[in-house]
Each structure stands twice: as C-alpha cells, then as structure tokens.
Design an enzyme around this catalytic site. Structure first.
Site, mmCIF file in Angstrom:
data_model
loop_
_atom_site.group_PDB
_atom_site.id
_atom_site.type_symbol
_atom_site.label_atom_id
_atom_site.label_comp_id
_atom_site.label_asym_id
_atom_site.label_seq_id
_atom_site.Cartn_x
_atom_site.Cartn_y
_atom_site.Cartn_z
ATOM 1 N N HIS A 433 80.959 16.995 4.479
ATOM 2 C CA HIS A 433 82.171 16.990 3.663
ATOM 3 C C HIS A 433 82.138 15.920 2.567
ATOM 4 O O HIS A 433 83.049 15.860 1.715
ATOM 5 C CB HIS A 433 83.407 16.779 4.550
ATOM 6 C CG HIS A 433 84.621 17.491 4.045
ATOM 7 N ND1 HIS A 433 84.643 18.215 2.874
ATOM 8 C CD2 HIS A 433 85.883 17.578 4.551
ATOM 9 C CE1 HIS A 433 85.845 18.730 2.686
ATOM 10 N NE2 HIS A 433 86.633 18.355 3.681
ATOM 11 N N ASP A 437 82.839 20.836 -0.404
ATOM 12 C CA ASP A 437 84.254 21.039 -0.119
ATOM 13 C C ASP A 437 84.446 22.319 0.684
ATOM 14 O O ASP A 437 83.556 23.166 0.794
ATOM 15 C CB ASP A 437 85.065 21.091 -1.410
ATOM 16 C CG ASP A 437 84.554 22.147 -2.376
ATOM 17 O OD1 ASP A 437 84.617 23.350 -2.047
ATOM 18 O OD2 ASP A 437 84.063 21.769 -3.466
#
Length: 463
Positions: A433, A437
């Site tokens: 992450h 995204d």
C-alpha cells in the site's frame, strides 16, 4: 592422502572462482591434498547444525558429510572422494568461519597424485552451473563426466531430473534429456522380467486348488500417526523455517492492502476440458494454473506497477520488464516459490510445459536457484489444499501477490434470472500500500477476472 573441505555459504557454493590443488612432500605413505575455494564473501559465518559422519566412518562419493546453515539456506556438504573420516573440526551446533576446513578424509593414493604444486584455474561458476554441493530442497549431483557431457551440449543440470542414487544425474539422464530436446530416438533400455519364486514342495498342486484371479500387488500408503509424549520440546529453527523467519520479518514492514473477489470459471472449465486431451497427447498435463498465470501477465501489461519493486528506502520504483511469475509450492522440504520466466513471451501451452518441469523437480527436491530466484509477481494456489479465501503475504522485494481458492460448484443467477450451476473460485490479493492504491489493485483484479470468465478474449492479446 587427506582431503580437507571448507565451509561454504549459500553464495559461496554458487560463486566458486578457483580450484587450487597443492601437493607437498614428506609423508611416507601418501600425499596431502588440500582443496580450497576462493570466495567473494569471506566474512560470512556458517552454522554447522547437523552431522552425518563421525571419525573412522567410511564415505563414498556424494555421501553427505554435514549440513551447514547460513543466513540464506541450508547447505549439505557432500564427499567428493571415497575414503575414511580422520578428523572432524567442528561439533554439532558450532559456528564455523567460511574458508576453514570441516573434515579430513584419508583416501587411497591414485594416479592423479602430484609431487609439486599444481594450480588449476576454472572459470567462475554461475548460479545455473552448480553441480556438486547439495542445497536442501533443490540438490544437483553429477560426476565430472556427466557435467562435461552436459556442458558440451549446453544443458543446465538444474533442468535434468536425475534417476540415480539420491537423485544423482546419470549419463542416461543427460542423453534422454537431449533426445527430448532434439527429437532423437534412443535405443530402449533392456527389460529384465522378474521371475516369481517356484512354489514350495509342501504346497498343494494347482489342480487341487480352485483357480482364483491374481490379486494385484498394491502398496498401501504409509500413514504417520502422531505420538503424544506429554513433554514440551524446544528445538532451534533450521533450514527453510529459519529463512522464512527472515523473509516474513521483512514482509512485516510492508503495509498490506487486501482485496478479494470471486471468479466464474464455467467457460474456462469447458475450454480446459476441450484442450486437456490435446495437451496430454503432447505429453504435457494441462491444469488451470497456466491460464491463471497468463491472465495475470496480460493484466500486468496494463498495470506495470504491480510487477515492480522498491528500494529499501522506498525512494525509487523499478518496473520489471520480465513477468517472472512465481507459484508457491508446498513440498516435503517446505514452502518453495519457483517462477516461470518471461511469461509475457510464452503461450498457455509453454507455461504448462514449464509448470510440469518445475513440479517434477519440486517433487524430487531438485529445483535450482535459477528457478527459485528472480520472481516479480506471485500466485499461491492455496485451493489445491483447501479453503476459499486467504490473506497472502507479499514476498519482498515484490509488491503484490494473489491467493487462489478452490473451485466450487455453486448456484448462481444467469442473465435471465435463472439459477444455474457455476464453477466459482475466490481470489485474495495483497498489495504494497506504500506504492499501490486500492483502485489500481481492484482494476487489475477485474481485468484478470474478465480474461478468465471470457477466455476467448485472451486470444486477442496473446503474443
């Protein structure tokens, strides 16, 4: 004469630069031959955690001497000579410096005994050319003659399945491998029929006994039963368990983003059913994994950030040109993740050929480092064991991984609101992450799902 062996780390085994033979005078019965290796990494420490021999034992070529543990892997050092163990330099669980001797082996003097310094230099060995040391989980054993035959025919020993003792690669294995590559036909191996023992004299004659159909001899699988000792047991982490600690500790630093979905594989099930016979006629087993892997590669072309890596400081992203897609395998040696190289250039059938090869090598413990390194993206087929959803852990330096659940036959509604039978598989994704995204991961998953739900659409993008 005495032969001394040196400890070797994982890298040292594959980065031998020189082999030096030095003979000295002054012994009445034999010469002293010392074999040592020049290594690029001389300060690494090896941990001697298991020993197979003791002083006075007789050993033959390829017999295991001991196992050493580095920060990379477990390495089994094997004997290059027939002889007697005369001295052991380290006890079990001792720490040995790389480059120091492990054992002295007394051998019979042979015709190759020299009486003056004889230095032989050999070219540096690459990761694919290791032939003697045995790495736990993916060993390669071959005699010098077999190695020479493989080298003359540009054959990587890591790709050959050995049929000799302890998986040793024989001359016949090289010839059979070469025949498959060139299409040559080798003479068949003589078949020796096993004759049953004659009936005992006290046994009744066949005329007085009712005729019965012979019962085929079926060897029942050995089922290991758990033994309850009632005592706590503490033991050190070794081998791949120790390597897993290091990898998972590094993965813990990555913030994982999870995404899950289900895929209707009804059309793919029908397509595989039609192609399965054709593939088996070519000698290749066709599973669903080649389709999953190829669909992932087609998706990575649209979302290259999922086929990337970041540096330790997370300041730079490297987009990988090759799609080296790994497949997590549960083997008797532990979890191994070999990868299919350059999937973006391969057809579904070519991927199936590679998977067949790796599964054969994995089952016999002969996967080499060429297969186990260089991965850029990973799929874990947890559904082959059971389960539907999972939370896969990213393998650094990769940035994404997928876990595939088992295929289930479930009721679903079609476009006419009719309940139909569907083949459904669940998929679980994890992404780094820090650079990926949620929308990117979801779009990739949707594209991958579309390829599998409509496999005919893959034809438009196949190369």
């Amino acid at each position: 004469m005495f032969s001394k062996y040196s400890t070797a780390t994982y890298k040292a085994v594959y980065e031998l630069c020189f082999v030096k033979r030095v003979a000295t005078r002054g012994h009445t019965s034999s010469m002293i031959t010392k074999h040592s290796y020049s290594k690029r990494k001389m300060l690494r420490l090896s941990f001697c955690f298991h020993r197979y021999v003791k002083e006075g034992d007789k050993v033959s070529q390829f017999d295991s001497i001991c196992e050493v543990q580095s920060d990379k892997a477990s390495v089994t050092i094997t004997s290059r000579y027939d002889g007697v163990i005369k001295k052991l330099y380290y006890e079990v669980d001792a720490t040995a410096l790389v480059g120091t001797p492990l054992v002295d082996i007394e051998t019979e003097p042979g015709p190759e005994v020299v009486h003056e310094e004889d230095v032989v230099e050999t070219p540096a060995m690459s990761n694919d050319e290791h032939t003697h040391q045995e790495i736990k989980g993916h060993k390669t054993q071959a005699t010098p003659a077999v190695r020479r035959l493989a080298m003359e025919n540009n054959i990587k020993l890591s790709e050959v399945v050995g049929t000799g003792r302890d998986g040793r690669i024989l001359k016949e294995d090289i010839l059979n491998f070469l025949a498959k590559q060139t299409g040559a036909i080798l003479p068949p191996t003589p078949f020796h029929e096993i004759q049953p023992p004659p009936p005992a004299a006290s046994a009744p004659s066949s005329a007085s006994m009712p005729k019965m159909k012979p019962t085929p001899s079926v060897q029942l699988p050995v089922v290991s039963r758990p033994v309850f000792t009632g005592k706590d047991i503490t033991e050190p982490l070794k081998g791949f368990h120790k390597a897993m600690v290091k990898t998972m500790t590094a993965a813990l630093k990555i913030p994982h983003f999870g995404y899950k979905d289900e895929v209707d594989l009804t059309r793919l099930v029908q397509l595989r059913k039609e192609l399965k016979g054709l593939s088996e006629a070519r000698g290749v087993k066709l599973s669903y994994m080649p389709f999953f892997i190829k669909a992932a590669s087609l998706g990575l072309l649209h979302f290259p950030i999922l086929n990337a890596s970041v540096d330790e400081a997370v300041q730079n992203i490297t987009y990988k040109a090759s799609h080296n897609i790994g497949l997590a395998m549960d083997t008797s040696q532990g979890l191994l993740v070999p990868n299919v190289k350059n999937v973006q250039l391969l057809s579904v059938f070519e991927i199936a050929v590679e998977l067949n090869r790796m599964q054969t090598l994995g089952a016999t413990g002969q996967l080499g480092t060429a297969d186990l390194t260089g991965g850029t993206f990973t799929l874990s087929n947890i559904g082959s064991i059971g389960g539907t959803y999972a939370k896969p852990v990213i393998l650094p330096p990769e940035v994404a991984i997928g876990a595939l659940g088992k295929i289930q036959v479930l009721p679903r509604f079609n476009s006419r609101d009719e309940v139909v039978k569907a083949h459904v598989m669940n998929v679980s994704w994890s992404a780094d992450h820090r650079i990926i995204d949620g929308a990117t991961m979801a779009r990739f998953s949707n594209l991958w799902r579309d390829y599998l739900e409509n496999p005919a659409s893959m034809v438009l993008d196949l190369k």
